[in-house]
Design a protein around this motif. Structure first.
Motif, PDB file in Angstrom:
ATOM      1  N   PHE A 409       1.017  -1.153  -0.008  1.00 51.06           N
ATOM      2  CA  PHE A 409      -0.100   0.064   0.084  1.00 51.06           C
ATOM      3  C   PHE A 409       0.793   1.289   0.068  1.00 51.06           C
ATOM      4  N   GLU A 410       1.796   1.622   0.958  1.00 50.40           N
ATOM      5  CA  GLU A 410       2.708   2.792   1.195  1.00 50.40           C
ATOM      6  C   GLU A 410       3.505   2.803  -0.105  1.00 50.40           C
ATOM      7  N   LYS A 411       3.894   1.849  -0.713  1.00 51.11           N
ATOM      8  CA  LYS A 411       4.923   1.672  -1.869  1.00 51.11           C
ATOM      9  C   LYS A 411       4.072   2.188  -2.677  1.00 51.11           C
ATOM     10  N   THR A 412       2.736   1.768  -3.236  1.00 52.18           N
ATOM     11  CA  THR A 412       2.282   2.226  -4.378  1.00 52.18           C
ATOM     12  C   THR A 412       1.631   3.819  -4.298  1.00 52.18           C
ATOM     13  N   LYS A 413       1.384   4.174  -2.878  1.00 53.25           N
ATOM     14  CA  LYS A 413       0.915   5.475  -2.801  1.00 53.25           C
ATOM     15  C   LYS A 413       2.022   6.356  -2.922  1.00 53.25           C
ATOM     16  N   ALA A 414       3.246   5.942  -2.888  1.00 53.06           N
ATOM     17  CA  ALA A 414       4.295   6.724  -3.002  1.00 53.06           C
ATOM     18  C   ALA A 414       4.724   6.866  -4.322  1.00 53.06           C
ATOM     19  N   GLU A 415       4.697   5.968  -5.342  1.00 56.13           N
ATOM     20  CA  GLU A 415       4.747   5.888  -6.711  1.00 56.13           C
ATOM     21  C   GLU A 415       3.550   6.519  -7.468  1.00 56.13           C
ATOM     22  N   LEU A 416       2.327   6.594  -7.026  1.00 53.00           N
ATOM     23  CA  LEU A 416       1.350   7.380  -7.631  1.00 53.00           C
ATOM     24  C   LEU A 416       1.345   8.848  -7.430  1.00 53.00           C
ATOM     25  N   GLY A 417       2.115   8.995  -6.355  1.00 58.24           N
ATOM     26  CA  GLY A 417       2.109  10.738  -6.113  1.00 58.24           C
ATOM     27  C   GLY A 417       0.825  11.398  -6.145  1.00 58.24           C
ATOM     28  N   LYS A 418       0.683  12.635  -6.964  1.00 64.52           N
ATOM     29  CA  LYS A 418      -0.392  13.281  -7.026  1.00 64.52           C
ATOM     30  C   LYS A 418      -1.553  12.795  -7.732  1.00 64.52           C
ATOM     31  N   LYS A 419      -1.052  11.489  -8.649  1.00 62.95           N
ATOM     32  CA  LYS A 419      -2.245  10.614  -9.345  1.00 62.95           C
ATOM     33  C   LYS A 419      -3.357  10.454  -8.423  1.00 62.95           C
ATOM     34  N   ALA A 420      -3.006   9.936  -7.312  1.00 57.94           N
ATOM     35  CA  ALA A 420      -3.839   9.584  -6.168  1.00 57.94           C
ATOM     36  C   ALA A 420      -4.180  10.793  -5.251  1.00 57.94           C
ATOM     37  N   ARG A 421      -5.285  11.012  -5.196  1.00 65.00           N
ATOM     38  CA  ARG A 421      -5.860  12.074  -4.143  1.00 65.00           C
ATOM     39  C   ARG A 421      -6.077  11.672  -2.904  1.00 65.00           C
ATOM     40  N   SER A 422      -6.409  10.255  -2.593  1.00 64.76           N
ATOM     41  CA  SER A 422      -6.871   9.767  -1.388  1.00 64.76           C
ATOM     42  C   SER A 422      -6.354   8.246  -1.156  1.00 64.76           C
ATOM     43  N   ASP A 423      -6.394   7.648  -0.236  1.00 69.14           N
ATOM     44  CA  ASP A 423      -6.090   6.308   0.190  1.00 69.14           C
ATOM     45  C   ASP A 423      -7.073   5.561  -0.702  1.00 69.14           C
ATOM     46  N   GLU A 424      -8.467   5.983  -0.794  1.00 69.34           N
ATOM     47  CA  GLU A 424      -9.243   5.248  -1.706  1.00 69.34           C
ATOM     48  C   GLU A 424      -8.925   5.169  -3.376  1.00 69.34           C
ATOM     49  N   ASP A 425      -8.099   6.210  -3.646  1.00 70.76           N
ATOM     50  CA  ASP A 425      -7.503   6.235  -4.962  1.00 70.76           C
ATOM     51  C   ASP A 425      -6.456   5.051  -5.092  1.00 70.76           C
ATOM     52  N   VAL A 435      -6.837   0.205 -15.442  1.00 74.78           N
ATOM     53  CA  VAL A 435      -8.276   0.883 -15.274  1.00 74.78           C
ATOM     54  C   VAL A 435      -8.483   2.205 -14.688  1.00 74.78           C
ATOM     55  N   ALA A 436      -7.769   1.865 -13.206  1.00 76.18           N
ATOM     56  CA  ALA A 436      -7.832   3.269 -12.286  1.00 76.18           C
ATOM     57  C   ALA A 436      -6.916   4.439 -13.036  1.00 76.18           C
ATOM     58  N   GLU A 437      -5.833   4.053 -13.525  1.00 75.47           N
ATOM     59  CA  GLU A 437      -5.043   4.886 -14.276  1.00 75.47           C
ATOM     60  C   GLU A 437      -5.825   5.901 -15.318  1.00 75.47           C
ATOM     61  N   LYS A 438      -6.401   5.298 -16.037  1.00 71.34           N
ATOM     62  CA  LYS A 438      -7.230   5.758 -16.900  1.00 71.34           C
ATOM     63  C   LYS A 438      -8.452   6.600 -16.583  1.00 71.34           C
TER      64      LYS A 438
END
Length: 460
Positions: A409-425, A435-438
């Motif tokens: 989880f934390e690793k993915t969160k760091a990799e996504l950076g600003k693409k993810a606005r929340s933990d839900e993202d 699909v989510a990236e699109k």
């Protein structure tokens, strides 16, 4: 006589079964408050394929959909279907990700977590059940119903005990293909009521035509609740009709909390929605009929539509009957797994490949992973020759597969950076990366266009 509880499925399983979960939020937004007035025990509205479909086909944030539903359905508990260690995807995820998903689902409005494992391997649901309990929510443990030489009444009763010992608040008999007959339901409910003190719920489909008969005998045996769909989205591969079951049960002396006038409003709302999907071809009339052959092949509606789509893509629809006939053999080779997501798709796809290319000339990567032990312990004995063809003994999974998975989880969160606005993202991305990236990109574009339009309007 006792009271029977009703879970309404139109927003989740009924529309998933009939129209492949293509119902946008706008189609039911205006009727949501009525669910609170109807007298339902719960509203199944999330989980299953809804999460994937929101992102992939409807351009909706599934988490936002859940929050919007909760904002309007404030008193009736919201219910979801969770695949245990699979969450809502098709592979196992690390424990910390499972816990985070349950926690965020609870925070966003989920009340009842119906949790299952495709193999009835309860090692694969214990983390989700534990986290649900820690969140103060209702953990409903599932027994996936199927028939085979290894699925006995005694075995099912033992499963009920295991769910009770795990801390589950209730048990659901999940008959995903509609193959549980009236006597089987009666005997199974009686067995679970004898072996546990937990409330027992029954979920079935109308696919084989057995649904109402099975529900009536289950209620006679003491089942506490049943899953139904409002009449305008009932029947076929969906559930038996809510109004019909209410009428029948009350006629013979059972109580329900359902209100006829409110159910009529809900049914009237969904009638034009159904007509729209019929007109645009999303709802194929063929799924509305009775398919008695399924009693032999045990094919759930979603698996059936998936097989048809595969054969059409390959220009081999003439092989459909042959592919259906190959399913029992593949299932036996796999140790008689219940045919429920993701095992139903895996077994169906392998049956198609066996018919088109020769028996096990081509083995899918998912079946190989299954044979390795990545999905858990098979109910019966797996074809050892197939295992030996795919894996060396030292490559086989020992113990619980998720125990060997690193936290992500934390690793993915760091990799996504600003693409993810929340933990839900982040969780959406973990479940369905491409699909989510699109979806994230589409969201950015829409918001950018809105800002630009607003600026232009002001300048005008």
């Amino acid at each position: 006589m006792s009271k029977v509880k009703f879970t309404e499925t139109v927003i989740r399983d009924a529309n998933q079964s009939l129209i492949a979960t293509r119902m946008p939020f706008s189609d039911f937004e205006d009727i949501l408050e009525k669910f609170d007035e109807a007298g339902y025990y719960s509203l199944e509205c999330w989980g299953g394929a809804t999460f994937d479909s929101c992102l992939r086909y409807l351009d909706e944030d599934p988490w936002e959909r859940l929050r919007k539903i909760k904002a309007k359905v404030k008193n009736t508990p919201l219910q979801m279907l969770l695949r245990g260690q699979n969450i809502l995807g098709y592979k196992h995820y690390p424990d910390e990700t499972v816990r985070m998903f349950v926690r965020k689902s609870a925070e966003n409005g989920m009340d009842i977590f119906r949790i299952f494992d495709a193999l009835n391997d309860f090692e694969n649901i214990k983390v989700a059940v534990d986290e649900t309990i820690k969140c103060g929510k209702h953990a409903q443990g599932c027994i996936c119903y199927t028939t085979s030489p290894v699925h006995t009444l005694e075995k099912y009763a033992q499963m009920g005990k295991e769910l009770e010992e795990m801390g589950c608040h209730s048990i659901c008999i999940k008959d995903m293909a509609g193959i549980c007959g009236p006597q089987e339901a009666y005997d199974l409910v009686k067995a679970l009521k004898s072996s546990t003190k937990l409330p027992v719920f029954l979920h079935t489909h109308q696919t084989t035509g057995l649904g109402p008969l099975t529900y009536m005998k289950a209620v006679e045996a003491g089942v506490d609740g049943i899953d139904t769909a409002i009449s305008s989205f009932a029947g076929g591969t969906a559930q038996p009709a809510t109004e019909t079951m209410k009428y029948a049960l009350e006629q013979i002396g059972y109580e329900t909390d359902l209100k006829d006038d409110v159910l009529k409003e809900i049914a009237d709302h969904f009638a034009p929605v159904k007509a729209k999907f019929l007109e645009n071809g999303t709802l194929n009339p063929s799924v509305m009929g009775v398919k008695a052959d399924i009693l032999k092949y045990q094919v759930p509606g979603g698996m059936l539509s998936n097989m048809i789509a595969n054969l059409k893509d390959l220009g081999a629809m003439d092989k459909f009957d042959e592919a259906c006939a190959a399913i029992p053999k593949v299932r036996k080779d796999m140790g008689y797994p219940p045919l429920v997501t993701p095992l139903s798709q895996m077994v169906g796809n392998q049956a198609v490949q066996n018919v088109l290319f020769g028996e096990y000339k081509s083995i899918s990567k998912e079946i190989k992973a299954y044979l390795r032990g990545e999905y858990g312990t098979a109910p019966g004995e797996v074809n050892q020759e197939l295992v030996d063809r795919c894996w060396k003994p030292e490559e086989l999974v020992q113990g619980r597969y998720a125990d060997g998975l690193e936290p992500i989880f934390e690793k993915t969160k760091a990799e996504l950076g600003k693409k993810a606005r929340s933990d839900e993202d982040v969780l959406s991305y973990i479940a369905f990366p491409q699909v989510a990236e699109k979806f994230f990109a589409s969201r950015e574009e829409k918001e950018s266009n809105t800002v630009n339009y607003t600026i232009e309007k002001k300048e005008d």
